[in-house]
Write a protein that holds these residues in place. Structure first.
Motif, PDB file in Angstrom:
ATOM      1  N   ARG A 142     -10.520  -4.207   4.596  1.00  0.00           N
ATOM      2  CA  ARG A 142     -10.280  -3.625   5.645  1.00  0.00           C
ATOM      3  C   ARG A 142      -8.953  -3.672   6.245  1.00  0.00           C
ATOM      4  N   SER A 143      -8.238  -2.512   6.568  1.00  0.00           N
ATOM      5  CA  SER A 143      -6.779  -2.703   6.913  1.00  0.00           C
ATOM      6  C   SER A 143      -6.813  -3.415   8.318  1.00  0.00           C
ATOM      7  N   LEU A 144      -5.605  -4.117   8.409  1.00  0.00           N
ATOM      8  CA  LEU A 144      -5.513  -4.745   9.512  1.00  0.00           C
ATOM      9  C   LEU A 144      -4.088  -4.359  10.407  1.00  0.00           C
ATOM     10  N   SER A 145      -2.988  -4.117   9.719  1.00  0.00           N
ATOM     11  CA  SER A 145      -1.658  -3.621  10.177  1.00  0.00           C
ATOM     12  C   SER A 145      -0.717  -3.363   8.948  1.00  0.00           C
ATOM     13  N   CYS A 146       0.401  -2.627   9.214  1.00  0.00           N
ATOM     14  CA  CYS A 146       1.334  -2.521   8.333  1.00  0.00           C
ATOM     15  C   CYS A 146       2.866  -2.864   8.829  1.00  0.00           C
ATOM     16  N   GLU A 147       3.512  -3.935   8.471  1.00  0.00           N
ATOM     17  CA  GLU A 147       4.584  -4.308   9.080  1.00  0.00           C
ATOM     18  C   GLU A 147       5.950  -4.053   8.398  1.00  0.00           C
ATOM     19  N   THR A 148       6.432  -2.915   8.798  1.00  0.00           N
ATOM     20  CA  THR A 148       7.757  -2.222   8.091  1.00  0.00           C
ATOM     21  C   THR A 148       8.914  -3.053   8.138  1.00  0.00           C
ATOM     22  N   GLY A 149       8.982  -4.087   9.074  1.00  0.00           N
ATOM     23  CA  GLY A 149      10.044  -4.738   9.178  1.00  0.00           C
ATOM     24  C   GLY A 149      10.059  -6.006   7.962  1.00  0.00           C
ATOM     25  N   MET A 150       9.040  -6.195   7.170  1.00  0.00           N
ATOM     26  CA  MET A 150       8.731  -7.095   6.279  1.00  0.00           C
ATOM     27  C   MET A 150       9.023  -6.423   4.916  1.00  0.00           C
ATOM     28  N   ALA A 177       0.763  -1.047   0.019  1.00  0.00           N
ATOM     29  CA  ALA A 177      -0.038  -0.003   0.112  1.00  0.00           C
ATOM     30  C   ALA A 177       0.935   1.449   0.002  1.00  0.00           C
ATOM     31  N   ASP A 178       0.521   2.290  -0.571  1.00  0.00           N
ATOM     32  CA  ASP A 178       1.064   3.450  -0.594  1.00  0.00           C
ATOM     33  C   ASP A 178       1.443   4.110   0.621  1.00  0.00           C
ATOM     34  N   ASN A 179       0.858   3.912   1.727  1.00  0.00           N
ATOM     35  CA  ASN A 179       0.971   4.454   2.960  1.00  0.00           C
ATOM     36  C   ASN A 179       1.527   3.217   4.068  1.00  0.00           C
ATOM     37  N   CYS A 180       2.240   2.249   3.193  1.00  0.00           N
ATOM     38  CA  CYS A 180       3.096   1.422   4.112  1.00  0.00           C
ATOM     39  C   CYS A 180       4.380   0.924   3.508  1.00  0.00           C
ATOM     40  N   ALA A 181       5.309   1.367   4.272  1.00  0.00           N
ATOM     41  CA  ALA A 181       6.662   1.032   3.789  1.00  0.00           C
ATOM     42  C   ALA A 181       6.951  -0.406   4.037  1.00  0.00           C
ATOM     43  N   GLY A 182       6.389  -1.524   3.992  1.00  0.00           N
ATOM     44  CA  GLY A 182       6.634  -2.553   4.088  1.00  0.00           C
ATOM     45  C   GLY A 182       5.539  -3.804   3.566  1.00  0.00           C
ATOM     46  N   VAL A 183       5.109  -4.559   4.258  1.00  0.00           N
ATOM     47  CA  VAL A 183       4.054  -5.291   4.081  1.00  0.00           C
ATOM     48  C   VAL A 183       2.723  -4.999   4.555  1.00  0.00           C
ATOM     49  N   ALA A 184       1.773  -5.033   4.233  1.00  0.00           N
ATOM     50  CA  ALA A 184       0.404  -4.458   4.361  1.00  0.00           C
ATOM     51  C   ALA A 184      -0.460  -5.872   4.571  1.00  0.00           C
ATOM     52  N   PHE A 185      -1.383  -5.703   5.704  1.00  0.00           N
ATOM     53  CA  PHE A 185      -2.066  -6.739   5.914  1.00  0.00           C
ATOM     54  C   PHE A 185      -3.616  -6.329   5.941  1.00  0.00           C
ATOM     55  N   ALA A 186      -4.482  -6.904   5.277  1.00  0.00           N
ATOM     56  CA  ALA A 186      -6.063  -6.323   5.479  1.00  0.00           C
ATOM     57  C   ALA A 186      -6.830  -7.939   5.324  1.00  0.00           C
ATOM     58  N   VAL A 187      -8.216  -7.547   5.191  1.00  0.00           N
ATOM     59  CA  VAL A 187      -9.027  -8.651   5.141  1.00  0.00           C
ATOM     60  C   VAL A 187     -10.138  -8.238   4.479  1.00  0.00           C
ATOM     61  N   ARG A 188     -10.689  -8.929   3.568  1.00  0.00           N
ATOM     62  CA  ARG A 188     -11.946  -8.681   2.908  1.00  0.00           C
ATOM     63  C   ARG A 188     -13.113  -9.562   3.544  1.00  0.00           C
ATOM     64  N   ASP A 189     -13.875  -8.983   4.253  1.00  0.00           N
ATOM     65  CA  ASP A 189     -15.028  -9.487   5.137  1.00  0.00           C
ATOM     66  C   ASP A 189     -15.934  -9.896   4.373  1.00  0.00           C
ATOM     67  N   PRO A 190     -16.744 -10.901   4.855  1.00  0.00           N
ATOM     68  CA  PRO A 190     -17.945 -11.508   3.888  1.00  0.00           C
ATOM     69  C   PRO A 190     -18.749 -10.615   3.501  1.00  0.00           C
ATOM     70  N   GLY A 191     -19.033 -10.743   2.175  1.00  0.00           N
ATOM     71  CA  GLY A 191     -20.153  -9.800   1.555  1.00  0.00           C
ATOM     72  C   GLY A 191     -19.395  -8.334   1.250  1.00  0.00           C
ATOM     73  N   ALA A 192     -18.158  -8.226   1.534  1.00  0.00           N
ATOM     74  CA  ALA A 192     -17.556  -6.926   1.443  1.00  0.00           C
ATOM     75  C   ALA A 192     -16.687  -6.857  -0.088  1.00  0.00           C
ATOM     76  N   SER A 193     -16.765  -5.679  -0.704  1.00  0.00           N
ATOM     77  CA  SER A 193     -15.909  -5.578  -2.044  1.00  0.00           C
ATOM     78  C   SER A 193     -14.385  -4.911  -1.975  1.00  0.00           C
ATOM     79  N   VAL A 194     -14.459  -4.389  -0.542  1.00  0.00           N
ATOM     80  CA  VAL A 194     -13.141  -3.748  -0.417  1.00  0.00           C
ATOM     81  C   VAL A 194     -12.655  -4.342   0.712  1.00  0.00           C
TER      82      VAL A 194
END
Length: 245
Positions: free
Chosen positions: A208-216, A189-206
């Motif tokens: 939802r951000s969970l965390s940004c791990e800059t060490g990865m 993601a543009d706002n994450c200098a590493g690996v970003a983690f997110a989830v697409r909840d049931p029924g959702a199309s976008v």
């Protein structure tokens, strides 16, 4: 509990064959001699049809990313991890399991030439895999109830060997893990200098951000698995778990 973790691609293969037939014509020649009745020359024998050997069936090709990773937590808390290897290139796969995230023990099935899929079992020490095996790199489904010390053929144990989607929710998918109808994603993601983690909840199309791990590093091989409200991550040399609800 049944979850698939996929990060590579499984290809299809085709069968080619050629058939050809040759024939010859019959020629009749009339001979005329001093006052004698014309005689008909005997018909020429037909030449045998040419025999063409079909082209050999090409060796099936499987996805050949030797760095592809797999990660799974079984129902008894045992963590499994593996690397794909590459059957055609002669790069052996690896499969290991641990109960303390410190000591890893080998669990690679005998004769495995490539790891194509890993599915955790419902109990401790239980897992199913799909491996490529033999000179033709044919897929075989196996299951273990003995922490990988013994494997049995089980056609019903096969998992999804297809690659993770290239994108989820408009973002690139480095790795995915399905838990029910939710889809967990490692991405950039543009706002994450590493690996970003997110989830697409049931029924959702976008997403939802969970965390940004800059060490990865997003360029490192990565595999993830979601279980019991946590996201287990194997990225580069890092093996960790993150809160993911």
């Amino acid at each position: 509990m049944s979850r698939m973790i996929v990060v590579g691609r499984w290809t299809r293969y085709a069968l080619l064959a050629a058939v050809a037939v040759a024939a010859c014509a019959v020629v009749a020649t009339a001979l005329v001699g001093g006052g004698a009745e014309p005689e008909t020359a005997p018909a020429a024998s037909a030449e045998p049809a040419a025999v063409v050997t079909p082209s050999p069936t090409p060796t099936p090709e499987v996805d050949a990313d030797p760095d592809r990773r797999f990660l799974a937590l079984d129902g008894g808390g045992m963590l499994w991890r593996g690397t794909a290897g590459a059957c055609a290139a002669g790069i052996a796969p690896t499969l290991e399991r641990t109960s303390d995230a410190v000591t890893w023990r080998t669990a690679t099935p005998a004769g495995a030439a490539q790891l194509l899929a890993l599915t955790p079992g419902d109990g401790a020490g239980q897992a199913a895999v799909v491996i490529a095996q033999g000179d033709d790199c044919a897929p075989h489904a196996l299951r273990t109830n003995a922490e990988g010390t013994a494997w049995q053929d089980d056609p019903d144990a096969g998992g999804d060997v297809d690659a993770a989607p290239a994108q989820v929710g408009g973002l690139p998918a480095l790795a995915t893990s399905a838990e029910g109808d939710a889809l967990y994603v490692a991405t950039t993601a543009d706002n994450c200098a590493g690996v970003a983690f997110a989830v697409r909840d049931p029924g959702a199309s976008v997403l939802r951000s969970l965390s940004c791990e800059t060490g990865m590093n997003p360029d490192d091989p990565i595999a993830i698995d979601h279980a019991d409200g946590r996201l287990y991550v194997w990225s580069g040399d890092i093996l960790t778990s993150l809160e993911a609800r």
